[in-house]
Design an enzyme around this catalytic site. Sequence first.
Site, PDB file in Angstrom:
ATOM      1  N   GLY A  48      49.618  55.187  50.820  1.00 45.36           N
ATOM      2  CA  GLY A  48      49.156  54.498  49.632  1.00 45.36           C
ATOM      3  C   GLY A  48      50.209  54.402  48.544  1.00 45.36           C
ATOM      4  O   GLY A  48      51.098  55.246  48.433  1.00 45.36           O
ATOM      5  N   HIS A  85      46.234  51.580  51.013  1.00 45.36           N
ATOM      6  CA  HIS A  85      45.715  51.100  49.735  1.00 45.36           C
ATOM      7  C   HIS A  85      46.776  51.023  48.640  1.00 45.36           C
ATOM      8  O   HIS A  85      47.706  51.823  48.598  1.00 45.36           O
ATOM      9  CB  HIS A  85      44.569  52.006  49.265  1.00 45.36           C
ATOM     10  N   ASP A  86      46.653  50.039  47.789  1.00 47.15           N
ATOM     11  CA  ASP A  86      47.448  49.906  46.555  1.00 47.15           C
ATOM     12  C   ASP A  86      48.929  49.670  46.809  1.00 47.15           C
ATOM     13  O   ASP A  86      49.755  49.860  45.910  1.00 47.15           O
ATOM     14  CB  ASP A  86      47.276  51.135  45.651  1.00 47.15           C
TER      15      ASP A  86
END
Length: 277
Positions: free
Chosen positions: A141, A123-124
Site C-alpha cells: 500500500g 491500496h492507495d
Amino acid sequence: MFATRIHPTSIVEQGALIGNNVNIGPFCHIGSEVVIGDDVELLSHVVIMGPTTVGSGSKIYPNAVLGGDPQNTKHKGGRTTLLIGKNCVIREGVTMHRGTDGSRGMTTVGDNCMFLAYAHVAHDCVIGDNVTFSNNVMIGGHVSIGNNVIIGGGAGIHQFVRVGHHAFIGGLAALASDLVPYGMAIGNHAYLGGLNIIGMKRSGMARPEIHNLRHAVRMLFDRTKSIKSRADDVRAAYPQSAAVADLIDFITTDTKRAYCTPPLDSAIEISDSDENS
C-alpha cells in the site's frame, strides 16, 4: 459509433457505465459503480467491482479482479476508488485494490501500462505512465511508481516506498527503500546496483544527460556526506540538467523510507559499455 457487445453469460449490474465498442466476453461480472471507457476488451471471467474506472483502449485478460476492497484493517468501508488509465494491458490473475478511506482514498494507474500475470497493486498506490510489472510483481500500500519504470518478475516493494521515473527493479528483488529516478535496484533486499542505462537509451535520453546522471549519482552516494546534504552540491554542479533536477527533486521530497543505496563495501558500479553510452 460502434455497438458494445456483452456476452449473455456475463453480468453487468444496473448503474454501470459502459462506453462504445466495448467487448465483454463470457462470465464477466461488472459492478454497479464501474465506468468502462470506449474500446475496452474484457476477454472472459473478469471481475470489476466498486467505484472503478477503466480507461479507453485497455485490454483485460481472464481472472483479473479489479477494484476490490483494500486489504487494510484501518479501512472502515467508506467509498474509495480505483482509476486505471488508457491503453493498459492487464493480464491473467492481476489484482488491483481501491484506496482506503483513512488515506488518499484512491489507487491510480497511469496510461499505457502493462501488468503481466498475477501482479498485484495494493491500496492507495500511484503508478505513472508506461510502467511494466512483470509476472508476480507485488507492491504494498501507498507505493508511488514513476513513469517508464520496469519491474522484473517476482519483485516485491514494501509499503510507502517511492520509485523514481525510468528506474529498473530486477527480478525477485525485495525493495524496502526509496529508489532514485533512473536507478537500478537488484538483490534481496535490493540495493542500488547502478543506473538504468538501457531504459534511458530506449526513452531517447541524450548521451550528455546520461553522463550527467552517472556523475551526479556517484557524487550523491559517495558517503562523504549524507545523501540529502550532498543533494545541494549535485544540483549546483549540474544546474542545466533536467534529469539531474528530477533526481534531486526526488531526494529532497519528504519520505517515510530510507534510500536504496549501494552496498557498504562498494560504490556505484557502471560498466565500460555504460561509460561509452
